[in-house]
Design a protein around this motif. Structure first.
Motif, short mmCIF file in Angstrom:
data_model
loop_
_atom_site.label_atom_id
_atom_site.label_comp_id
_atom_site.label_asym_id
_atom_site.label_seq_id
_atom_site.Cartn_x
_atom_site.Cartn_y
_atom_site.Cartn_z
N HIS A 198 0.83 -1.20 0.00
CA HIS A 198 0.00 0.00 0.00
C HIS A 198 0.86 1.25 0.00
CE1 HIS A 198 -3.44 -2.53 0.60
NE2 HIS A 198 -2.83 -3.11 1.61
N THR A 201 2.35 1.64 -3.43
CA THR A 201 1.38 2.19 -4.38
C THR A 201 1.37 3.71 -4.29
OG1 THR A 201 -0.04 0.31 -3.88
CG2 THR A 201 -1.02 2.09 -5.14
N ASN A 234 1.65 -6.39 -7.91
CA ASN A 234 0.45 -5.55 -7.92
C ASN A 234 0.37 -4.78 -9.26
OD1 ASN A 234 -1.22 -3.27 -7.64
ND2 ASN A 234 -1.05 -3.39 -5.41
N TRP A 236 -1.54 -2.35 -10.23
CA TRP A 236 -1.62 -0.89 -10.11
C TRP A 236 -0.22 -0.30 -10.04
CZ3 TRP A 236 -6.38 1.22 -10.54
CH2 TRP A 236 -7.47 0.40 -10.25
N ILE A 239 1.73 -0.70 -13.40
CA ILE A 239 1.34 0.25 -14.44
C ILE A 239 2.01 1.60 -14.22
CG2 ILE A 239 -0.61 1.62 -15.28
CD1 ILE A 239 -2.32 -0.94 -14.96
N SER A 274 -5.08 -4.36 -18.73
CA SER A 274 -4.56 -3.02 -18.50
C SER A 274 -3.04 -3.03 -18.40
CB SER A 274 -5.16 -2.43 -17.23
OG SER A 274 -5.01 -3.34 -16.17
N LEU A 275 -2.51 -4.03 -17.73
CA LEU A 275 -1.06 -4.12 -17.59
C LEU A 275 -0.42 -4.43 -18.94
CD1 LEU A 275 1.48 -4.16 -15.92
CD2 LEU A 275 1.05 -6.55 -15.38
N ALA B 80 -7.04 0.66 -16.79
CA ALA B 80 -6.87 0.71 -15.35
C ALA B 80 -7.95 1.58 -14.72
CB ALA B 80 -5.49 1.25 -14.99
N LEU B 82 -10.94 2.00 -15.90
CA LEU B 82 -12.17 1.20 -15.91
C LEU B 82 -12.18 0.26 -14.71
CD1 LEU B 82 -12.84 0.22 -19.63
CD2 LEU B 82 -14.19 1.69 -18.17
N GLU B 83 -11.02 -0.33 -14.43
CA GLU B 83 -10.94 -1.21 -13.27
C GLU B 83 -11.16 -0.44 -11.98
OE1 GLU B 83 -7.36 -3.65 -13.38
OE2 GLU B 83 -7.73 -3.92 -15.52
N PHE B 84 -10.64 0.78 -11.97
CA PHE B 84 -10.83 1.63 -10.80
C PHE B 84 -12.32 1.90 -10.57
CE2 PHE B 84 -11.71 6.10 -9.71
CZ PHE B 84 -11.34 6.08 -8.37
N LEU B 87 -13.84 -1.10 -9.18
CA LEU B 87 -13.47 -1.25 -7.77
C LEU B 87 -14.31 -0.34 -6.88
CD1 LEU B 87 -11.41 -2.34 -5.63
CD2 LEU B 87 -10.04 -0.34 -6.13
N THR B 127 -6.20 0.35 -2.90
CA THR B 127 -7.00 -0.46 -3.80
C THR B 127 -7.59 -1.68 -3.10
OG1 THR B 127 -5.00 -1.61 -4.48
CG2 THR B 127 -5.76 0.18 -5.88
#
Lengths: 964, 144
Positions: A198, A201, A234, A236, A239, A274-275, B80, B82-84, B87, B127
């Protein structure tokens, strides 16, 4: 007592937020009255001494502000009051209200510093969290500066919950107060190594944003990012790290090798679209040298392109268009999918595929692609139609028509575009018509022909989107009148009654063209009358024939025809304003147009009668225009009117006289006018004016603000520098004019047969307007879409032709050489504005470079009081840096006083030396290995550095070596 | 700044939530929302979820009667986002249980809170659904 009882009443009967929302939902009639009534209640309640009442009132106000856009700036003091409540539920309302309504210029911000500090250091971490959230949206320079120490403490808070938020707040604080970097940056970097995902991130998010402004300082952190790229699970985080690398990789070539493998691994392994897409994007933007990676990425793009999901198709096309400049083959491989997308249901996808198609255009296929796209434009909705036209125009016009070989074709295409329904690209077409006229001599003949076709059609005048194009056409026809086949017809077109639909600025251009054409006609007439060769015409014909001779040599298939024409032109050298040569020139240009061939003979053969009738007509028309309300039109009309009267008098007087003495005065006048017009206009560089020295004694104002005071409310001229009034002006006079014209028509006329034919065709336009006020609108609608038989199988055709023209590049055996396109030496591009980074970013990245470069400096500045003057610090910063880019910046800032380094030449010396070292370093891998160790190593050096500035230089750039 | 704003708009075009990460005046917000709503709500489900508007890219997704619109910078990863959005919806769903438009209307503050936990300064900072909801649940406990 009374006050407290009223507040109790308020409290008892106050509506809660839920009540408010409920009654708002029931309130079907008038929302705005309900809101204003609620605001009245809130205004009363918010003044209450009872914290519960106050906070509920604020809560309602915040809701109304957030959802219904009600102004709540008046309540900002109450917001501060509620924020300072010790009760969490109240405090929460206050902070939320603050983050929604406060901005940089809210006055009460000055009052909340202490409250924020108290909450930031509160043991209740929810209070701290509220303060952090609020700070992340409203922090100003003052708040940032004052609260940086508190933030610094929270950056290493044991609670991840708080640390996370403090990290995110740092972004805003750095932005507002760059000097905070000195305090907080190191802790921020330490958080990169945190084991808690976290925290990572949050930190990566911050670095991603920081690097978007200036990536250079973060090169040194590449090893950290690389570790995260390899180890993190992860998506997120991955990316964001990829985004950072996409910015770093172009700066350091060796970085690419390090990251390409893990990235390809992600592409192969990851199931997250997405990745994968982010990986694909970094490969095609920043790692385009790594062939295998690019191949892998393109294969992924192909999967996207054929996916059912429109989102993925869109992204696939988007990725292709990013790849197009460097990897055209990727586009070609997927051309089927691209062309198919041109018919997609989604306009966004259509536009992407159009962009890609334009990327594929080359000089060998521009003709075919434009043709097919124009057919698409005909059947598309207006928006996409203009999108298509705009792309074709931009692509073809790029770099002075780089990809255009056949200008005759292109000019005709422009004419065709102008008459497409929905076409609103008038400005571009106008510019290109004029620009080609000036730049490409060989295209002028066709240009004049296209202009004539546009001018002669009265229906086009009714379409406002064509006015600018017509303006260009009128200018072209006037400017290159010597190439016009039938000047009389042109004059008729230029003065036709429906020109009163044009805005005055464009009418003025029309009138000027009339003058040019008229002078040309008179000149020809006088010449033929005198029977001597006019030098001007001779020159003209000579130039013409040269041009056509070039053509004949290259147009092999038409060999027989061209030899004939060639010989005609050779005759031409000797001059011949009338008879055969002219005919043949028209013949050549218009071989298909057989219906008019018969009339060509008389085209430029002016009889006395025809000239007199022409003069009469012009006199008649312009006499009515001399009352026009627009000053541009008025002035030009008067000039022509006076000119015609002068000429007419002499021509009519002298008609019967001896040949030698005829028209001496008129000849002289016309010659001088022709001379004035015969000077060729060329393109002018945008920077041309800048090169003209300002004469002595001329004082130029910095800006023209005081002009406003002088001009008052006078409408300033539009960009075309003409006054554009409504087209109604002069309607009445024009109506009478058309009556006159009609009378004129009814009399016996000597018009050439072609003109009569033309009038028969457009019969309507010579009729008088039926009412004096309005112009008849019963013309055929402008731009009738023509039925196009091949529209249906366009997609196939397009696919085929791109295949042919793109894959078989050999086909470019040109039929004729590309004509000369005049280019200016310094290019026509606007002078590149001085691109200096914004001061804030500058100081921010400077500060970061500084911190990363030397921890010694960090500790120094940390011990310094924060309010130390920033200029002094700046000097220090410059000294401490060890990045070449910083050096450059310093050189750029030469005018700034630099106390540490007064001698500018030493800077350049330093730089040179540094450059050398870099090379040496590249050759010694062991040394690199030593440097690997990281910041610790740097610390020793910085000590030395502090002693002797020159040692700074001897340290090689640390950046890339972490990685290798 | 990655995320510039988050909007929730119902089918009728009424704004249900608006969270901006840069300062815009009330007037600017209104015009922006109006333009975006007009652009996005007119699109059907066969069209892609990305719309370019001014200097933003808008990534949107429709859930029943509610549109979730997120304005991002050009370089942002659309998928990403869209995923957000998903979520965010899942988080709300976990908290409210079968979330619907009314929940958002009546608990706007809570939704803002969730958003605050997820996004700060335009960066996605959290997240994990349970982490996002912990503070809210604690608050509910203390207030009840």
């Amino acid at each position: 007592m009374a006050g407290s009882s009223s507040s109790i009443m308020d409290n008892l009967f106050q509506r809660t937020l839920d009540d408010l929302i409920k009654s708002m939902r029931l309130q079907l009639l008038n929302e705005s009255t309900f809101i204003s009534k609620s605001i009245e209640d809130i205004r009363r309640e918010i003044k209450s001494t009872d914290p519960q009442t106050k906070s509920t009132a604020l809560q309602k106000l915040t809701y109304l502000s957030a959802i219904h856009g009600v102004d709540m700036s008046w309540a900002s003091f109450h917001v501060v009051e509620v924020m300072s409540s010790s009760l969490f539920s109240h405090k929460r309302i206050g902070y939320h209200a603050a983050s929604i309504s406060f901005h940089d210029s809210t006055p009460v911000l000055l009052l909340i510093t202490n409250q924020l500090r108290k909450d930031l250091s509160s043991t209740n971490h929810f209070h701290a969290s509220l303060a952090l959230h609020c700070l992340s949206t409203i922090a100003t320079l003052d708040l940032s500066r004052d609260l940086t120490p508190d933030l610094f403490n929270l950056l290493s808070s044991s609670r991840v919950f708080i640390r996370n938020k403090a990290i995110a707040v740092v972004l805003r604080v750095f932005d507002k107060y760059p000097d905070a970097v000195r305090v907080c940056f190191k802790r921020l970097v330490e958080n990169l190594e945190s084991s808690d995902p976290h925290v990572v991130t949050a930190v990566i998010g911050v670095f991603c944003e920081l690097s978007s402004k200036d990536p250079r300082p973060y090169l040194q952190l590449a090893p950290e990012f690389h570790r995260i790229l390899v180890n993190s699970k992860n998506n997120w985080i991955l990316i964001k790290v990829l985004k950072i690398f996409a910015r770093l990789a172009p700066l350091e070539p060796r970085l690419g090798k390090k990251i390409v493998e893990p990235i390809c691994e992600h592409i192969r392994r990851s199931g997250a679209k997405s990745l994968v897409f982010e990986c694909v994007r970094i490969v095609i933007t920043s790692l385009s040298d790594h062939e295998s990676a690019v191949k892998l990425a393109v294969s992924k793009i192909r999967e996207l392109l054929v996916d059912q999901d429109p989102n993925l198709r869109y992204l696939g096309l988007h990725a292709l268009s990013v790849a197009a400049p460097k990897h055209l083959w990727a586009v070609l491989e997927n051309k089927d999918a691209v062309i198919k997308s041109l018919d997609d249901e989604d306009s966004n996808i259509k536009i992407e595929s159009l962009r890609l198609l334009m990327a594929m255009v080359s000089e060998s296929n521009v003709v075919e692609i434009s043709r097919v796209l124009l057919n698409y434009a005909l059947k598309s909705d207006p928006e996409f139609c203009n999108e298509i036209l705009g792309s074709v125009l931009t692509t073809c016009g790029r770099n002075d028509y780089e990809i255009i070989v056949d200008f005759d074709w292109y000019v005709s295409l422009l004419g065709e575009m102008a008459t497409i329904p929905h076409c609103q690209k008038d400005e571009e077409i106008e510019n290109q018509l004029i620009d080609i006229g000036m730049r490409v001599k060989d295209a002028r003949l066709q240009l004049v022909r296209v202009a004539r076709d546009l001018l002669i059609d009265p229906a086009l005048l009714g379409n406002v989107y064509l006015h600018r194009i017509l303006c260009a056409a009128a200018w072209v026809a006037g400017e290159y009148v010597q190439l016009v086949r039938n000047p009389l017809e042109l004059i008729d077109a230029l003065v036709q009654p429906r020109t009163n639909l044009l805005p005055p600025s464009i009418r003025a251009v029309y009138i000027n063209s009339v003058l040019k054409v008229l002078c040309f006609c008179l000149d020809c007439y006088l010449d033929q009358d005198e029977g001597t060769a006019s030098s001007y015409c001779g020159n003209l014909a000579g130039g013409q024939s040269e041009m056509f001779l070039v053509k004949t040599h290259t147009e092999a298939p038409e060999l027989v025809a061209t030899t004939r024409e060639g010989s005609n032109y050779e005759q031409d050298e000797g001059f011949n304003p009338r008879n055969t040569t002219i005919e043949s020139s028209d013949d050549l240009s218009d071989e298909n147009d057989t219906d008019r061939v018969g009339t060509l003979l008389s085209m430029k053969n002016f009889t006395h009668e025809s000239v007199v009738s022409l003069l009469n007509r012009i006199e008649l028309i312009f006499s009515s225009l001399t009352a026009n309300q627009d000053v541009e039109v008025l002035e030009r009309a008067r000039n022509i009117f006076a000119f015609v009267q002068l000429v007419k008098a002499e021509i009519i007087d002298n008609s019967g006289q001896n040949v030698d003495k005829k028209y001496t005065q008129v000849s002289a006048v016309i010659k001088s006018i022709r001379d004035a017009f015969s000077m060729e206009l060329g393109p002018v560089s945008i920077s041309a004016q800048g090169r003209v020295a300002v004469p002595d004694g001329l004082v130029l104002n910095e800006n023209l603000d005081d002009l406003k005071a002088i001009c008052g409310d006078i409408e300033l001229p539009s960009s075309s520098s003409f006054y554009t009034g409504g087209p109604q002006f002069g309607t009445a006079s024009d109506a009478s004019l058309s009556n006159l014209l009609k009378n004129d028509e009814s009399g016996p006329s000597n018009e050439s047969t072609s003109l009569l034919e033309h009038r028969k065709r457009h019969g309507l336009y010579y009729l008088a307007s039926d009412k004096s006020e309005t112009v008849p609108n019963d013309y055929p609608p402008a731009n009738d879409p023509k039925a196009n038989s091949n529209i249906n199988d366009e997609a196939d055709a397009l696919a085929k032709l791109t295949e042919q023209s793109l894959l078989l590049k050999k086909r470019t055996n040109q039929m004729k050489p590309r004509p000369v396109v005049v280019k200016l030496d310094d290019g026509d591009a606007a002078p590149i504005p001085d691109k200096r980074p914004e001061p804030i970013n500058d100081s921010l990245s400077g500060a970061i470079k500084d911190v990363l470069g030397s921890e010694a400096n960090l500790s120094v500045s940390r011990s310094n009081p924060l309010d130390k003057s920033s200029t002094k610090r700046k000097g220090k910063k410059k000294l401490g840096t060890n990045l070449p880019s910083e050096m450059k910046e310093n050189l750029g800032d030469a005018e700034k006083p630099d106390p540490e380094n007064p001698n500018p030449s030493s800077k350049s010396k330093e730089r040179r030396r540094r450059g050398k070292e870099k090379i040496v370093e590249g050759e010694e891998p062991e040394q690199r290995g030593k440097k690997k160790s990281s910041h610790r190593h740097g610390r020793h050096k910085t000590h030395q550095r502090a002693n002797s500035p020159l040692n700074v230089v001897s340290q090689a750039p640390v950046i890339p070596d972490f990685l290798l | 700044m990655g995320i510039r704003f988050v909007l929730m708009v119902n089918k009728q075009g009424q704004t249900r939530l608006a969270q901006y990460y840069e300062y815009l005046t009330v007037e600017e917000r209104r015009t922006l929302e109006g333009e975006i709503v007009r652009k996005c709500l007119a699109r059907n489900e066969h069209q892609c979820s990305f719309v370019e508007h001014r200097n933003y890219k808008i990534v949107y997704r429709r859930y029943a009667s509610l549109f979730f619109l997120v304005g991002v910078d050009d370089g942002e990863n659309e998928l990403a986002i869209l995923e957000f959005i998903h979520l965010l919806v899942e988080t709300m769903d976990r908290h409210f249980g079968n979330v619907c438009e009314l929940d958002i209307m009546f608990h706007l503050e809570k939704v803002h809170f969730m958003l605050e936990e997820m996004v700060m300064n335009g960066c996605i900072v959290e997240t994990s659904k349970s982490n996002i909801l912990t503070p809210i649940q604690l608050m509910d406990k203390t207030s009840s």
